[in-house]
Design an enzyme around this catalytic site. Structure first.
Site, PDB file in Angstrom:
ATOM      1  N   GLU A 110       0.839  -1.207   0.000  1.00 51.97           N
ATOM      2  CA  GLU A 110       0.000   0.000   0.000  1.00 51.97           C
ATOM      3  C   GLU A 110       0.875   1.258   0.000  1.00 51.97           C
ATOM      4  OE1 GLU A 110      -3.742   1.614   2.764  1.00 51.97           O
ATOM      5  OE2 GLU A 110      -2.337   0.117   3.527  1.00 51.97           O
ATOM      6  N   LYS A 151      -9.410   3.105  -2.003  1.00 53.94           N
ATOM      7  CA  LYS A 151      -9.685   2.351  -0.784  1.00 53.94           C
ATOM      8  C   LYS A 151     -11.038   2.766  -0.221  1.00 53.94           C
ATOM      9  CE  LYS A 151      -7.201   0.953   3.435  1.00 53.94           C
ATOM     10  NZ  LYS A 151      -5.949   1.181   4.213  1.00 53.94           N
ATOM     11  N   CYS A 200      -5.671  -3.583   2.325  1.00 48.69           N
ATOM     12  CA  CYS A 200      -5.319  -3.599   3.743  1.00 48.69           C
ATOM     13  C   CYS A 200      -6.530  -3.722   4.672  1.00 48.69           C
ATOM     14  CB  CYS A 200      -4.506  -2.352   4.085  1.00 48.69           C
ATOM     15  SG  CYS A 200      -3.590  -2.481   5.656  1.00 48.69           S
ATOM     16  N   PRO A 224      23.584   4.112  27.586  1.00 45.81           N
ATOM     17  CA  PRO A 224      23.877   4.048  29.022  1.00 45.81           C
ATOM     18  C   PRO A 224      23.521   2.650  29.530  1.00 45.81           C
ATOM     19  CG  PRO A 224      22.613   6.028  28.476  1.00 45.81           C
ATOM     20  CD  PRO A 224      22.553   5.124  27.283  1.00 45.81           C
ATOM     21  N   SER A 230      23.427   0.031  32.423  1.00 52.40           N
ATOM     22  CA  SER A 230      23.456  -0.013  33.894  1.00 52.40           C
ATOM     23  C   SER A 230      23.744  -1.392  34.453  1.00 52.40           C
ATOM     24  CB  SER A 230      22.100   0.458  34.433  1.00 52.40           C
ATOM     25  OG  SER A 230      21.088  -0.501  34.148  1.00 52.40           O
ATOM     26  N   GLY A 231      23.659  -2.413  33.615  1.00 46.25           N
ATOM     27  CA  GLY A 231      23.777  -3.780  34.117  1.00 46.25           C
ATOM     28  C   GLY A 231      22.452  -4.362  34.546  1.00 46.25           C
ATOM     29  N   ALA A 237      18.128  -5.189  33.668  1.00 51.14           N
ATOM     30  CA  ALA A 237      17.437  -5.940  32.620  1.00 51.14           C
ATOM     31  C   ALA A 237      17.122  -5.099  31.396  1.00 51.14           C
ATOM     32  CB  ALA A 237      16.150  -6.541  33.192  1.00 51.14           C
ATOM     33  N   SER A 244      18.369  -1.985  30.091  1.00 50.92           N
ATOM     34  CA  SER A 244      19.474  -1.545  29.235  1.00 50.92           C
ATOM     35  C   SER A 244      20.233  -2.747  28.664  1.00 50.92           C
ATOM     36  CB  SER A 244      20.418  -0.621  30.008  1.00 50.92           C
ATOM     37  OG  SER A 244      20.999  -1.276  31.118  1.00 50.92           O
TER      38      SER A 244
END
Length: 735
Positions: free
Chosen positions: A44, A113, A174, A354, A356-357, A359, A361
């Protein structure tokens, strides 16, 4: 036998990039013709790109579309093949979203359409008008320059089908497929055998099966060949269009393209026997009865044959098993492909995250790492376009190019751990391990001196010294100390993103990646303009529950292979913005006063099922009634809506995020609600209190759900329910 070869495609178009879009269209047609197809279907609005939005209101956009179509018709691209081309058209001062059906350098018909997508992420009624004259095909006067160029002045414009000598073909655009009374139902009874659905459909977790069921259902009881084409990639906005072009015959999928890919053009071809369509329809008595008395649908006759008779040169396309991705694979592939498109089209030299350690990031880092793996795989498979982009972005010279994903990541991906006195050695170590596994250029720095400078400035101005809550400080002091850390991280991130290429004698700049998830955005558990404020965010519409499942999956060697993610997933989520004491460790769910699983349920009830506070309370009484009293449920609902409304203003500046979840609170277009609320909700909360009093503390049996019910209200909301402790403080509540 009437053997028909058809071709449909995934195209990675870019809104308003007419040159590249036209080249992709030409390439897809050439590939279709080289395979012997006599029908080629594109997505489309493929000439302009689907996501042009208010650019559709500009006459330039329509005029440029005609220029592109004219170029296609003047060349040999449409010779011997029916091509469906999507573009906007202005007819009698009314703007329509159209499929232009072309063949042999002529326009056969223009199909506007009839039903426009106008909910969720879609606003087609802002730019286009529905075609309302259902059975009225009018003559459309072509623009003078086009008419002169192709020696054709007028073409049929409206709803109908094309009748060839050996088959009948029609477009269904669509959204029309998903309406209560779809055009294909009527068109099938009118004798149409081939349906072409040009689409602009975006990715959302766990939703491909909805689309595939619609294609199958369209032809399972009516017969027919259903072709589906879609965009694939990021065309300039928050959405990722997830391809999956396919061909379905009598309810069987016989060809399927990829859902996620770095390719600009993918063409899928199928050879089908149209006699099996006629045979199925002829065997269904009800079809015969309804077809015999159906209202006549307009059509255009074309004295051309599209089919070939019986031969054994090429096999028929046989039914195949539909390829679905697990949600974890979708989280890896969709955002990774979206990031690659954004990177290569933005002019940036890479990403800065950044890290952070934690989940969230870490999920973003893993997705970027997977993006690098995909790029190297695509180059090894011979994709010259991906190779050229990778050479340019990675700034390779002397004929070199990426052959190792970690080496490529080192060139284009920087991660930075911005520690403070509140950071633990565990998170510092986890961030470094993951960066090494991905191959990122990792920086480890302390921002304590910058924080100290700001606090000294404040103390000089006011004579006040701020203290954390655990050290006897007030709630405003505690929040301020946390927000200062968060906002400094944003400033440092953007500074490094703009200057680190210069430091390493490289040109360009890096895009800063955000890493806040959809549940934290819904709750407002983030600081305005902290390191959640970035250029783009690949996980901003993904739930914490899904992200943790993704981390487990990505840690396995047979998947992404980043083993440190298992340790990261197992660690309790913490912002590390407050000091760690022997009797106190800051935890996200305690701070929020609710669990991430509860937040997902609140989000689905609020957005998907359109529940206000009272309706949400009633629903949750059924779902949590066996473990909580109505009074407890009422307090939970009020607590959620209080903080949702207090923090709603943060959605106005939320980093543009990859759209993946149906309950995203993103303010820009998907979740259009006010951002100034009375957070006490006095009328609604009184209603809840009255209901609690009336119920007198009675418990309500929990609704039971079956394991295989994955799409209904019950299965969406039940399960994993814990009672969260109501936190006394809420970091990042304020502006």
């Amino acid at each position: 036998m009437r053997l028909l070869k058809v071709a449909t495609c995934n195209l990675n178009q870019w809104a308003m990039e007419f040159d590249a879009n036209l080249n992709n269209i030409k390439e897809s047609i050439n590939l279709a013709k080289s395979c012997g197809a006599t029908i080629r279907l594109g997505p489309e609005l493929e000439i302009t790109g689907y996501g042009c939005e208010d650019h559709f209101l500009e006459l330039d956009t329509i005029n440029h579309s005609w220029d592109c179509l004219k170029e296609l018709l003047l060349g040999d691209w449409t010779d011997g093949i029916l091509c469906s081309i999507g573009m906007p058209i202005l007819n009698n001062s009314v703007r329509y979203n159209c499929q232009v059906l072309c063949m042999d350098r002529k326009i056969i018909m223009i199909r506007p359409k009839m039903w426009l997508a106008n909910d969720g992420n879609y606003r087609e009624l802002r730019w286009f008008t529905t075609w309302k004259n259902k059975y009225d095909v009018m003559e459309f006067q072509l623009p003078p320059d086009v008419a002169k160029a192709i020696s054709q002045t007028k073409v049929p414009f409206g709803y109908g089908f094309i009748k060839f000598l050996d088959t009948t073909v029609a477009a269904e655009v669509c959204e029309e497929l998903f309406t209560p009374d779809p055009p294909h139902a009527e068109l099938a009874l009118a004798g149409v055998e081939v349906f072409m659905n040009a689409s602009g459909s975006h990715h959302q977790l766990r939703k491909l099966d909805v689309r595939m069921r619609a294609f199958i259902d369209a032809t399972h009881t009516r017969g027919g060949v259903y072709m589906y084409s879609n965009h694939q990639g990021c065309d300039g906005g928050r959405l990722y269009y997830d391809g999956c072009c396919c061909v379905v015959v009598n309810g069987d999928v016989v060809a399927q393209g990829s859902q996620f890919s770095l390719k600009d053009v993918e063409v899928v071809v199928a050879q089908v026997d149209l006699d099996i369509v006629a045979s199925l329809r002829g065997s269904i008595s009800s079809f015969q009865e309804q077809a015999s008395c159906k209202t006549k649908v307009p059509f255009v006759s074309v004295p051309v044959e599209l089919c070939r008779s019986f031969h054994l040169k090429e096999p028929l396309s046989c039914p195949l098993k539909i390829r679905y991705h697990e949600p974890e694979e979708e989280i890896a592939n969709g955002p990774a492909c979206w990031l690659w498109d954004y990177l290569r089209r933005s002019g940036a030299s890479g990403f800065l995250l950044p890290l952070s350690g934690g989940a969230d990031s870490s999920s973003v880092a893993a997705i970027v790492g997977w993006m690098c793996q995909l790029v190297v795989k695509e180059i090894k498979s011979g994709d010259e376009k991906v190779k050229a982009d990778a050479i340019r972005i990675g700034q390779y010279t002397d004929g070199k190019f990426p052959t190792d994903s970690k080496e490529f990541a080192k060139r284009i991906f920087y991660t930075v751990f911005m520690g403070t006195e509140n950071s633990s050695e565990a998170t510092t170590s986890r961030a470094k391990k993951l960066a090494d596994e991905v191959g990122a250029w990792h920086l480890n720095l302390s921002i304590d001196t910058v924080i100290s400078a700001l606090l000294t400035l404040f103390q000089t101005l006011t004579g006040k010294r701020l203290r954390y809550k655990v050290d006897g400080g007030s709630n405003p002091e505690n929040l301020a100390l946390q927000n200062i850390q968060a906002r400094i991280r944003m400033v440092v991130a953007f500074m490094l993103a703009s200057l680190m290429p210069w430091v390493h004698s490289k040109s360009g700049f890096y895009l800063v990646l955000g890493s806040s998830n959809v549940d934290e955005a819904l709750r407002g558990y983030l600081t305005k303009y902290d390191c959640s404020s970035a250029d783009i965010n690949p996980i901003g519409s993904i739930s914490k529950t899904d992200l943790r499942a993704f981390l487990k999956w990505a840690a396995k060697a047979e998947n992404l292979g980043y083993s440190s993610l298992a340790e990261i997933e197992a660690a309790p989520p913490t912002a590390e913005l407050e000091p760690i004491r022997s009797d106190y460790t800051q935890l996200d769910e305690v701070d929020m006063g609710m669990t991430y699983e509860e937040l997902s349920i609140y989000g689905r009830l609020r957005k998907i099922f359109r529940c206000g506070p009272v309706s949400m309370f009633k629903n949750l009484c059924y779902r949590w009634g066996s473990t909580m009293t109505p009074a407890e449920i009422g307090e939970k609902v009020k607590y959620f809506f209080k903080y949702y409304s207090i923090n709603r203003h943060k959605m106005t500046v939320l980093t543009p995020s990859y759209h993946a979840e149906s309950y995203s609170p993103e303010d820009n277009r998907f979740d259009l609600r006010q951002f100034l609320y009375n957070s006490r909700w006095p009328f609604q909360f009184r209603k809840i209190d009255a209901l609690v009093k009336e119920m007198n503390g009675d418990k309500v049996p929990l609704i039971e759900s079956s394991e295989d019910d994955k799409s209904g209200l019950v299965s969406d909301l039940v399960g994993g329910m814990g009672v969260a402790a109501a936190g006394s403080g809420n970091p990042n509540v304020g502006f």
